[in-house]
Design an enzyme around this catalytic site. Structure first.
Site: not given
Ligand SMILES: *Cc1c(COP(=O)(O)O)cnc(C)c1O
Length: 401
Positions: A182, A210, A242
């Site tokens: 991320s 992502h 996302k």
């Molecule tokens: C954003 C993210 C999460 C968390 O997801 P949310 O739905 O925002 O809580 C988990 N793993 C990765 C790799 C992320 O980028």
């Protein structure tokens, strides 16, 4: 002497954070219009959000949200296993399982909650959890919560992951990785990790927060992009926060693994189910993310345009074929200065600092969306070039390293 003072320690930590340019601040958005984000009376062009496909404000998604709210109200009123489980939740689970060609899916409140729950539900203190060092914080937190032995291998180093698995052959093992990292934007060597997991009799858990909607045929994600079969990905996390532009997350995979998560994940069992209208909105977003190939192509053409121009300008880009395009600066103060200068010029580009990234690796994290216009990307690059040049001069003069 007696008990040390908690308040004094917190005050000391606060002062240290300020001195290290490490204090984070909340800034409220007044209004969002696509990639124009209004704050304190001005519009900033948004290069910070994860709304890669531009679905957060899509009219069909908003209509689905309103319609379901009119029909079903606001809250789900209880946890899933009590009385909060709604047919709209079921429809969303079935739609994502169908999209990813997997047997089953389970809806969680968020990706963070899902990762806590999955690892805690599957592993015990007798087990082993092997993870990439750059994995998202919630995968690490999940492993901690489970009490399993946690081993972290150097980023994307499959051989090291293999050594860690083989070092504890008597323990049942989960091998967990982000698919797209991320803060770096690169894609994990998922095929090799799947091969390793098979050879070592470990379960591979892929967090494709992502990748969903962004990569692969029909936007099925990073594993599909790499040509992996659905039986090579026994368990995946997909967030709705996302590219789908909403909130919530799904754990998708084999019947046996998803059932084990459902029975054991405390962050599933002991929390209120998402509002049914949120599931309806996510369903609408899912249909667009799956079916609208033009939208996905536009995003990828923006990625190519940005990288081509950034390379020509000699910007310190990381290797990334995803909408996450970090520019490595190293120093916290410089990252903040460049980010502030970009804000003055009308661009929202966040400075990412430790603990989100390792010490000394502060960076700008640019994210691209299908909503951007080509000209907006061109203007960002001009702004970046100017901000980076001026920050170099300033930091040379002030000796700010
Ligand atoms: C954003 C993210 C999460 C968390 O997801 P949310 O739905 O925002 O809580 C988990 N793993 C990765 C790799 C992320 O980028």
């Amino acid at each position: 002497m007696g008990r040390p003072s908690l308040s004094e320690r917190l005050a000391r930590q606060h002062a240290e954070r300020e001195a290290a340019h490490a204090r984070r601040r909340l800034l409220a958005v007044d209004q969002r219009d696509g990639v124009c984000l209004w704050r304190e009376g001005r519009c900033l062009l948004d290069f910070a959000s994860n709304d890669y496909l531009g679905l957060a404000q899509h009219p069909a998604v908003i209509a689905a949200l309103c319609e379901a709210a009119n029909a079903h109200g606001f809250g789900s009123t209880a946890a899933h296993l009590v009385s909060g489980h709604h047919r709209l939740h079921v429809q969303l689970e079935e739609a994502i399982a169908d999209w990813l060609e997997q047997p089953r899916a389970l809806l969680f409140g968020s990706g963070y909650l899902a990762n806590l729950g999955v690892i805690q539900a599957l592993l015990t203190t007798d087990d082993l959890c092997v993870q990439d060092k750059l994995n998202h914080a919630c995968l690490l937190d999940g492993a901690r919560l489970s009490g399993a032995q946690l081993k972290r291998y150097p980023h994307a180093d499959v051989a090291a992951a293999g050594r860690q698995l083989r070092s504890m052959p008597a323990r049942a093992a989960l091998l967990a990785t982000d698919a797209v990292f991320s803060m770096d934007g690169d894609i994990a060597p998922l095929r090799e990790l799947a091969g390793l997991a098979r050879a070592e009799n470990a379960v591979l858990y892929i967090d494709d927060a992502h990748g969903l909607g962004v990569h692969g045929p029909q936007g099925r994600g990073s594993a599909a992009l790499l040509g992996m079969r659905s039986d090579e990905t026994p368990l995946q996390l997909l967030t709705l926060g996302k590219a789908l532009g909403g909130y919530g997350a799904l754990v998708v995979g084999s019947d046996a693994l998803v059932e084990a998560v459902l029975q054991g994940a405390r962050s599933y069992l002991f929390t209120t189910a998402l509002p049914p209208a949120m599931a309806a909105a996510s369903l609408a977003a899912l249909h667009i993310a799956r079916g609208d190939e033009q939208r996905r192509l536009r995003l990828h053409s923006h990625i190519a345009r940005f990288r081509h121009a950034a390379n020509q300008l000699g910007l310190p880009l990381l290797e990334s074929a995803t909408p996450i395009q970090p520019i490595l600066l190293g120093d916290n103060a410089r990252a903040l200065a460049v980010s502030a200068r970009l804000a003055d010029s009308g661009f929202l580009v966040p400075a990412i600092r430790p603990p989100s990234v390792p010490a000394g690796q502060a960076r700008l994290r640019i994210t691209l969306s299908a909503l951007h216009e080509d000209t907006q990307i061109d203007r960002l690059l001009e702004g970046l070039d100017a901000a980076l040049r001026s920050s170099k001069v300033t930091s040379d003069v002030s000796g700010h390293g």
